[in-house]
Structure formats: structure tokens, C-alpha cells
Design an enzyme around this catalytic site. Structure first.
Site, PDB file in Angstrom:
ATOM      1  N   LYS B  76      -6.132  29.186  -5.302  1.00  0.00           N
ATOM      2  CA  LYS B  76      -5.485  30.113  -6.237  1.00  0.00           C
ATOM      3  C   LYS B  76      -4.286  30.730  -5.530  1.00  0.00           C
ATOM      4  O   LYS B  76      -4.349  31.027  -4.324  1.00  0.00           O
ATOM      5  CB  LYS B  76      -6.515  31.181  -6.626  1.00  0.00           C
ATOM      6  N   SER B 152      -9.270  34.673 -14.283  1.00  0.00           N
ATOM      7  CA  SER B 152      -7.891  34.437 -13.893  1.00  0.00           C
ATOM      8  C   SER B 152      -7.708  33.211 -13.002  1.00  0.00           C
ATOM      9  O   SER B 152      -6.580  32.765 -12.801  1.00  0.00           O
ATOM     10  CB  SER B 152      -7.349  35.670 -13.175  1.00  0.00           C
ATOM     11  N   SER B 176     -13.475  36.328 -12.779  1.00  0.00           N
ATOM     12  CA  SER B 176     -12.362  35.377 -12.697  1.00  0.00           C
ATOM     13  C   SER B 176     -12.719  34.031 -12.077  1.00  0.00           C
ATOM     14  O   SER B 176     -11.927  33.091 -12.143  1.00  0.00           O
ATOM     15  CB  SER B 176     -11.193  35.999 -11.926  1.00  0.00           C
TER      16      SER B 176
END
Lengths: 63, 458
Positions: B76, B152, B176
Site C-alpha cells: 500500500k 482503504s 481497511s
């Protein structure tokens, strides 16, 4: 701020923002107010829960 | 499609494949197949090929391969990678100097033999459940590109689900990792708060932030977690621990409402397999969610306040307004939320004196449509963006470890509107019990109760 509408109106949000050193634009303010209303709902939920005076904040949280 | 973690590492260990060839093939796969998915924000070709060549030389000189030897992975876009600016999915950090070293979690994976090959898309500053990023675009769900990938850590989940990568890293503050894992049909682990190092990870809400891996099987996830959880270089894969007889219950009340019927059936099948009908109710779940929401808003708002004062227009408008509202929160409810957290911690510890594993849904149903991002809760349509964390956010507050697992494809009835879309559950354990969770996950995957194949992508 009234009891029936506890949420700060436009001017109050501007005042809060100035206190935090923020200058809000007219474009920003409605979105912020919308989000503050959501947070107000969650604050009401939390604030109406009775806690012992000996219940400390979970700063430095350990699961 | 890129093979799984175990298979790739085994090919390197057995000298069936050279690391350079394997990495080159992965880079090629990413370059060709990320189109239409938009899970990848940067491909680290030069660095990856150099690392692969160095690992080949090490192995040819008689070096012992690590448990993740030659396995590529993506991160990420909030993990530091030496020489690259960490964007956290925002243009607001575009002028930040490049990181001077890798995040500690990445260093640990590299020590185990893994090789970072890509950075992955996310909601700006991790504040969202949809991975629709004003700066870097929307990540699609590889099972149906018209649907949300979740967020996310949407790029991390979608890239693994689509077979671009064998595993990836994400972060989970309020869900997330678990939300996109559920919507994309992969495994994800939110470890105990504090269990994995956050050094070199861009923060969101520090008192709730965790990092964790995604993979396509529980066994792969176990391998990766073992490498992440230790500073000591490993020479062999971890062994599966025995789960013994576990006291299992499902969460009722808040966690039993608004469920897709196939999700309900999948959980029922799991309960039958575990030989239990125990249903327990976590107390004050709605307030737990509220507390997590308030703490997140306040900590996120405070973190960004200096930049919001000077450069608010660099933010995605949706993120900016949420952060500004959080920055203006008075102290009272935030302190109350932290005090409530102490109370909730004691309540959940009490439950884990009687039970080892709690089962709950991860999301109410399959991924909503991008064009109509709506969930139906208590008979009313509500925005998915704000409510996909319905079942994950309250658990975050307690800081306990949670394994997000996909239900098998056969859980879905063919007469539903979305028969092939993934559904995910949460397996929740007491603090520090990641090994128990992962071992149970492996066992249930072998029994056919959990797990599903990668998406048919492209």
C-alpha cells in the site's frame, strides 16, 4: 447553539476554525458542517454512556 | 497469474526457477494486466530486478534461501520504500523528500527473501472504504469491475485477488484490510494492535493503526505473517500449530442483522462444522463504532491540521472535509471515547475468558456497484462509503486480532443477482492469538469451509 439544533451554525464553525488557525472557504464549509453533524451524532452516543470516575482514557492503549 | 507464496518460494528453493526470471515474469504480468484494474500506482522494476539478481548470486554461492525466497509483493502506498516519496495516496505529500530507508515491515520481508515490486492504490490518507482516489483513480474489483474493491487498502486486495501478486501489505485502522479482503475474496489479517511495527508507515489514527498482509490462501498468509512478526531472520517456513478444541461462538445482535442470505448460510455452515450453536452479543457495539469513529476523526484531523492550514486544497475534497471536521472536534467526546475504549476492552476480555474464537461477517454482503454505492441497512438505503465498516470498526476499538476470510464460491446461490461475488467473514481472537487464528483458517480452508480461487482476470 440551541438545544433543538445543537450543531454550530456557519458562523460558529468559522469561529472554531479560526481558533484552530484555519481559514475556511465558503466552498469548504458545507462539507465540514455535514461531517461535524455526523461526529455530533457519535459524540451524543458516547456522551450518554455512564462511566465510572475510575475508568481512565485508553491513551497508550494495550489490547 | 502469479503463483501463490508457498509455490513460488518452493520453486526458488528447489532451483526450478531463477529469482530473476520469476520477478521479470511478475513485472510483465503487472504491466500487462493492471489496465482496467488500477491497483498499482508504481512498478519498482529497477529495484526489483537488482534484488533478484543479488538473490540469484547469493543462492548460486550456496546461500540458504529464506522462507519467502524470491517471492514478489506489493505494498500500500503508505509504506516507506527507500528512494521513493511515500504519497499515502495524496498529492499533498508529493513534495515530501523520498524515504531514506524501507519501512521495518518491508525490511523483515526482504530478510525472509521477498522482493517488493510495486506500490498499490488506496483511499487518500487511508480515510475511506472504497479506494476511489481523486489523484490516482479508482481501483476496480477484479471479480466485476463495475463494483467497489473496498478500501482503504483496495489496491492491495485487488492485486492479489486478480493474481498480479502472490501477497501484499496493507493497513487497517477501522477495517481497511478486512473490508477490501471481503469484497475482493482474499485472506487478510489485522493483527493485534501493536504486534507488527509501524516504523516507516504513514500514520492515520495512531491509536488504532495496524498493518497486515493479504494473500490468496490461509497458508500463504501464515507464511507472510511469520516473517513480519519477527526480527530474527528465518531459514525455514513456520509450522502449523494445533488448534485443539476451540470454543467458538458467533456474534449476534448488531452482527447478525442486515446480512446477505448466502453470508448467513456460510456462517451457519461454519458453526455446524465447529460443532457449536453458541451466539453471544458484544455489549454496546454501536457505541464502540462511535468511539472508533471519533478517535479516528480527532487523531486524523490533528495529524493533518498543520498542512490543512496551509494547503487544504491539495486534498481530495471528501477527505479534506472529514479531516477538517475532525480537527474541530472538542476534547470532551474524544476523551470520553478513549475512556469508553477502556470499558470495552474489559468487556471483550471477559468474553475471551469463555470463548477462543468469535465469528462475525466482515461486510454485510457482496461489493456494491460503483455507480450506485448503496447498502440496505434495517430496510433503508445508506451510503456504502460510510457504512462498509459497519462490522469491522467496532472490533478495531478493542485492538484484538482478526482474520478476514473468504467464503467458498459454492456459498452463493445462482439465483442471487451477484452469484460469483465474494463474501467475507471475520474470525476474531484474544490479543496475541494470531497463530491460533491462522491455524484455524488453514484447517477450515482444507475442509472447504473457507477460501476461494483468484478472480478470472483479465
Amino acid at each position: 447553539m440551541s438545544v433543538s439544533d445543537p450543531f454550530p451554525p456557519h458562523e460558529a464553525v468559522q469561529a472554531l476554525a479560526r481558533q484552530a488557525g484555519l481559514e475556511l472557504t465558503a466552498e469548504n464549509t458545507p462539507g465540514i458542517i455535514e461531517n461535524m453533524r455526523i461526529l455530533q451524532h457519535y459524540s451524543d452516543l458516547i456522551n450518554t454512556f455512564p462511566l465510572s470516575d475510575h475508568c481512565p482514557p485508553a491513551f497508550g492503549y494495550q489490547p | 497469474m502469479t503463483a501463490g507464496v508457498q509455490a513460488l518460494a518452493e520453486r526458488v528453493r528447489s532451483r526450478t526457477v531463477r529469482v530473476s526470471d520469476s520477478i521479470r515474469a511478475t513485472l510483465d504480468t503487472i504491466t500487462r494486466h493492471d489496465k482496467g484494474l488500477n491497483a498499482v500506482t508504481r512498478v519498482l522494476s529497477t529495484r526489483a530486478l537488482q534484488s533478484a539478481a543479488a538473490q540469484d548470486a547469493f543462492l548460486e554461492a550456496g546461500g540458504t534461501p529464506g522462507p519467502l525466497a524470491g517471492v514478489p509483493f506489493g505494498v500500500k502506498d503508505l509504506f516507506d520504500l527507500e528512494g521513493i516519496t511515500t504519497t499515502a495516496g495524496s498529492a499533498a505529500l508529493a513534495n515530501t523528500p523520498p524515504a531514506t530507508q524501507d519501512a521495518l515491515a518491508i525490511t523483515r520481508l526482504i530478510r525472509a527473501g521477498a522482493i517488493p515490486v510495486a506500490t498499490l492504490n488506496m483511499d487518500e490518507f487511508a480515510y475511506g472504504f472504497v479506494t476511489e482516489n481523486a489523484h490516482y483513480g479508482r481501483t476496480a474489483n477484479p471479480h466485476d469491475t463495475a463494483r467497489l474493491a473496498g478500501g482503504s487498502s483496495g489496491g492491495s486486495a485487488a492485486s492479489v485477488a486478480a493474481g498480479l501478486l502472490p501477497f501484499s501489505l496493507g493497513s487497517d485502522t477501522n477495517g481497511s484490510i478486512r473490508v477490501p479482503a471481503s469484497l475482493c475474496g482474499v485472506w487478510g489479517l489485522r493483527p493485534t494492535y501493536g504486534r507488527l511495527p509501524l516504523d516507516g508507515v504513514y500514520p492515520f489514527a495512531a491509536s488504532l493503526d495496524t498493518i497486515g498482509p493479504f494473500a490468496r490462501s490461509a497458508a500463504d498468509l501464515h507464511l507472510v505473517f511469520a516473517a513480519l512478526a519477527t526480527d530474527t531472520p528465518q531459514t525455514a517456513p513456520p509450522t502449523e500449530s494445533h488448534t485443539g478444541t476451540l470454543r467458538v461462538a458467533r456474534l449476534g445482535g448488531w452482527f447478525a442483522k442486515n446480512l446477505d442470505p448466502d453470508l448467513e448460510q456460510g456462517i451457519t455452515r461454519l458453526m455446524e462444522h465447529c460443532g457449536t450453536r453458541q451466539v453471544i452479543n458484544l455489549p454496546e457495539v454501536e457505541r464502540a463504532r462511535a468511539a472508533a469513529f471519533l478517535i479516528t476523526a480527532a487523531e486524523g484531523g490533528n495529524l493533518h491540521l498543520p498542512r490543512l492550514r496551509n494547503n487544504a486544497q491539495a486534498y481530495d475534497p471528501a477527505t479534506r472535509d472529514r479531516l477538517l471536521a475532525g480537527a474541530l472536534l472538542p476534547a470532551g467526546p474524544v476523551i470520553q471515547a478513549h475512556r469508553f475504549r477502556s470499558w470495552f476492552r474489559e468487556a471483550i476480555h471477559g468474553i475471551f475468558r469463555d470463548y477462543d474464537i468469535l465469528i462475525a461477517p466482515a461486510t454485510p454482503g457482496p461489493a456494491p456497484l460503483h455507480a450506485n454505492p448503496i447498502l440496505t441497512l434495517d430496510g433503508r438505503p445508506v451510503p456504502a462509503r460510510a457504512n462498509l465498516g459497519l462490522f469491522t470498526q467496532p472490533i478495531s476499538l478493542a485492538g484484538v486480532p482478526v482474520l478476514s476470510a473468504p467464503l467458498p464460491c459454492q456459498s452463493r446461490h445462482t439465483n442471487t443477482p451477484t452469484p460469483d461475488m465474494p463474501l467475507g467473514i471475520q474470525l476474531i481472537a484474544a490479543p496475541g492469538q494470531e497463530e491460533r487464528l491462522l491455524s484455524l483458517g488453514i484447517k477450515l480452508e482444507k475442509a472447504g469451509l473457507l477460501g476461494r480461487p483468484a478472480a478470472q482476470w483479465p
